[in-house]
Write an enzyme that holds these catalytic residues in place. Structure first.
Site, PDB file in Angstrom:
ATOM      1  N   LYS A 351       0.835  -1.196   0.000  1.00 18.21           N
ATOM      2  CA  LYS A 351       0.000   0.000   0.000  1.00 18.21           C
ATOM      3  C   LYS A 351       0.873   1.250   0.000  1.00 18.21           C
ATOM      4  O   LYS A 351       1.767   1.396   0.818  1.00 18.21           O
ATOM      5  CB  LYS A 351      -0.907  -0.014   1.242  1.00 18.21           C
ATOM      6  CG  LYS A 351      -1.987   1.069   1.268  1.00 18.21           C
ATOM      7  CD  LYS A 351      -1.596   2.347   1.962  1.00 18.21           C
ATOM      8  CE  LYS A 351      -1.351   2.218   3.436  1.00 18.21           C
ATOM      9  NZ  LYS A 351      -1.168   3.545   4.100  1.00 18.21           N
ATOM     10  N   HIS A 363       6.235 -13.882   0.141  1.00 11.83           N
ATOM     11  CA  HIS A 363       5.164 -14.527   0.896  1.00 11.83           C
ATOM     12  C   HIS A 363       4.781 -13.730   2.135  1.00 11.83           C
ATOM     13  O   HIS A 363       5.623 -13.235   2.852  1.00 11.83           O
ATOM     14  CB  HIS A 363       5.544 -15.938   1.399  1.00 11.83           C
ATOM     15  CG  HIS A 363       6.756 -16.535   0.784  1.00 11.83           C
ATOM     16  ND1 HIS A 363       6.690 -17.408  -0.266  1.00 11.83           N
ATOM     17  CD2 HIS A 363       8.079 -16.384   1.060  1.00 11.83           C
ATOM     18  CE1 HIS A 363       7.914 -17.779  -0.609  1.00 11.83           C
ATOM     19  NE2 HIS A 363       8.769 -17.169   0.180  1.00 11.83           N
TER      20      HIS A 363
END
Length: 459
Positions: A351, A363
């Site tokens: 973000k 991951h």
């Protein structure tokens, strides 16, 4: 070619939609119906465009902006009354005026151009857009005279047996000589069951005055679909979706399952890109060539570089470089810029972050409000701790940094070029270049502790 004008009728509330959203603002393939109409009409070389608004006037005006002038129909008294509201803008103009409903999102500029040309070549005072359908029940029939001109339009309920056999129908789109249109509107009566003023009555008035009324029959009946309820809305969505998908396939995009692929009208997709089932491409998205998107992927208002692969993931309002690999099950949130040859793996969320070339988060990571350099490796479970409950803070990770698994970077914090962070660390202070930072409790092994614990439980 004479001066051209257009009136879009967009004042209706759309009661049958059973919605708080005004009818013409319901989206088809991500864009309000009336916006589709305006976009197509705007290609006709118009001198003036007037949209007649009523219910939800402010919202419609906000959507269309300055591409149209507006006229207010405060009380809905019929289609002729609606057109008459544009008199203050158009009544004194000379030329041809197209009248079309704002709930016909499938109409194309090509069809309207053909209608206008037919009108101008015929020297008509009015021209009706018609269509031929095998089952015309419910539609007004077009009755032509021996010259092929329109003799009259007969509503289904008023038609005799011979007229009911006619399969050419009125679509509700017209063009008129502008002066003749506004002169005739004052002659329209509301002496009918609904007490409304109907635009087709203008056709009869002009015909009775001896003027030519012509017709242009389109081969594309689906373009004339008027959306009055959710069923018709879904039909329009399917037709528009198929049209968009076909256009992209003709331009070199492979769509594995067109029936399960959704592309906005404004999206641009490069050749040799493959879209798998369940792909949804929304807004002003641009996708490069040789990409592979999906299955089950949503991309909105984003730019995707060439040779990028995105699988089972979501990308919103972001920019991705070339040869990027995203997913499965990744989420790239707004205001992120992903460099070239980057790997964003499964269950990674990014973000408002700049993510440098050749860097990897393979991951189970959250990277928010961060600047990540080039050639960075973020191990499994790496987290930028960017929020203290009130404010967001920035994390800066330099070039060539290696972050070990299950590490927390508590912002504001900087990890300088070439530094390493040991697995399981919680970093609260800046890490110097090429340093190894270890921020975890030292391991302690207690010999024979398990046996002691079990014996204690037994006693």
């Amino acid at each position: 070619m004479s001066n051209r004008f257009a009136v879009i009728l967009a004042a209706g509330k759309g009661t049958r939609m059973k919605s708080k959203l005004y009818k013409v603002l319901h989206p088809v393939c991500g864009k309000p119906m009336v916006q589709h109409v305006v976009n197509e009409v705007s290609q006709l070389g118009l001198q003036k465009l007037v949209t007649v608004v009523g219910h939800g006037a402010e919202k419609v005006q906000e959507q269309l902006g300055n591409v149209s002038e507006f006229a207010l129909q405060a009380e809905q008294l019929g289609t002729a009354h609606a057109v008459d509201q544009a008199a203050s803008v158009l009544a004194n103009e000379e030329g041809t005026t197209l009248v079309i409903c704002g709930d016909t999102p499938l109409i194309t500029a090509e069809t309207m151009e053909a209608l206008l040309q037919q009108h101008e070549e015929a020297g008509a005072m009015a021209t009706v857009l018609t269509a031929y359908i095998e089952e015309p029940a419910g539609y007004g029939r077009i009755v032509r005279n021996e010259n092929g001109h329109v003799e009259k339009i007969v509503e289904h309920k008023d038609a005799n047996e011979k007229e009911l056999a006619i399969k050419e129908i009125n679509t509700g789109t017209y063009c008129f000589d502008n002066k003749a249109l506004f002169a005739s509107l004052s002659k329209v009566s509301n002496d009918n069951v609904q007490g409304e003023y109907y635009l087709p009555d203008v056709i009869e008035i002009l015909k009775n005055e001896g003027h030519i009324v012509s017709a242009y029959q389109t081969e594309h009946f689906d373009e004339t679909l008027g959306v009055n309820d959710r069923v018709a809305l879904s039909q329009a969505e399917i037709i528009m979706k198929n049209r968009i998908n076909r256009k992209n396939m003709v331009n070199g995009v492979t769509i594995i399952d067109p029936s399960n692929t959704y592309i906005s009208t404004d999206a641009v997709i490069g050749s040799d890109t493959v879209l798998h089932p369940g792909t949804v491409i929304e807004g002003n998205t641009v996708i490069g060539s040789d990409c592979e998107i999906g299955p089950h992927t949503v991309i909105r208002d984003s730019e995707i570089g060439d040779r990028t692969v995105i699988r089972q993931s979501t990308v919103h309002d972001s920019k991705l470089g070339t040869v990027v690999s995203v997913g499965p099950f990744a989420h790239i949130r707004p205001d992120s810029v992903i460099g070239d040859e980057v790997r964003v793996g499964n269950f990674v969320e990014i973000k408002k972050t700049v993510f440098g070339n050749r860097s990897k988060a393979s991951h189970l990571s959250y990277i928010g409000d961060a600047q990540v350099g080039e050639d960075v490796n973020l191990g499994c479970g790496s987290i930028t701790v960017n929020y203290d409950g009130k404010n967001k803070f920035k994390t800066v990770i330099g070039n060539g940094v290696f972050i070990g698994c299950n590490s927390n970077l508590v912002a504001p914090v900087t990890v300088e070029d070439g530094a390493y962070v040991a697995a399981g660390s919680t970093i609260t202070e800046n890490v110097p270049s090429k340093a190894l930072s270890v921020a975890r409790a030292r391991q302690v092994n207690k010999e024979d502790y398990v046996d002691q614990l079990l014996n204690k439980k037994k006693s």
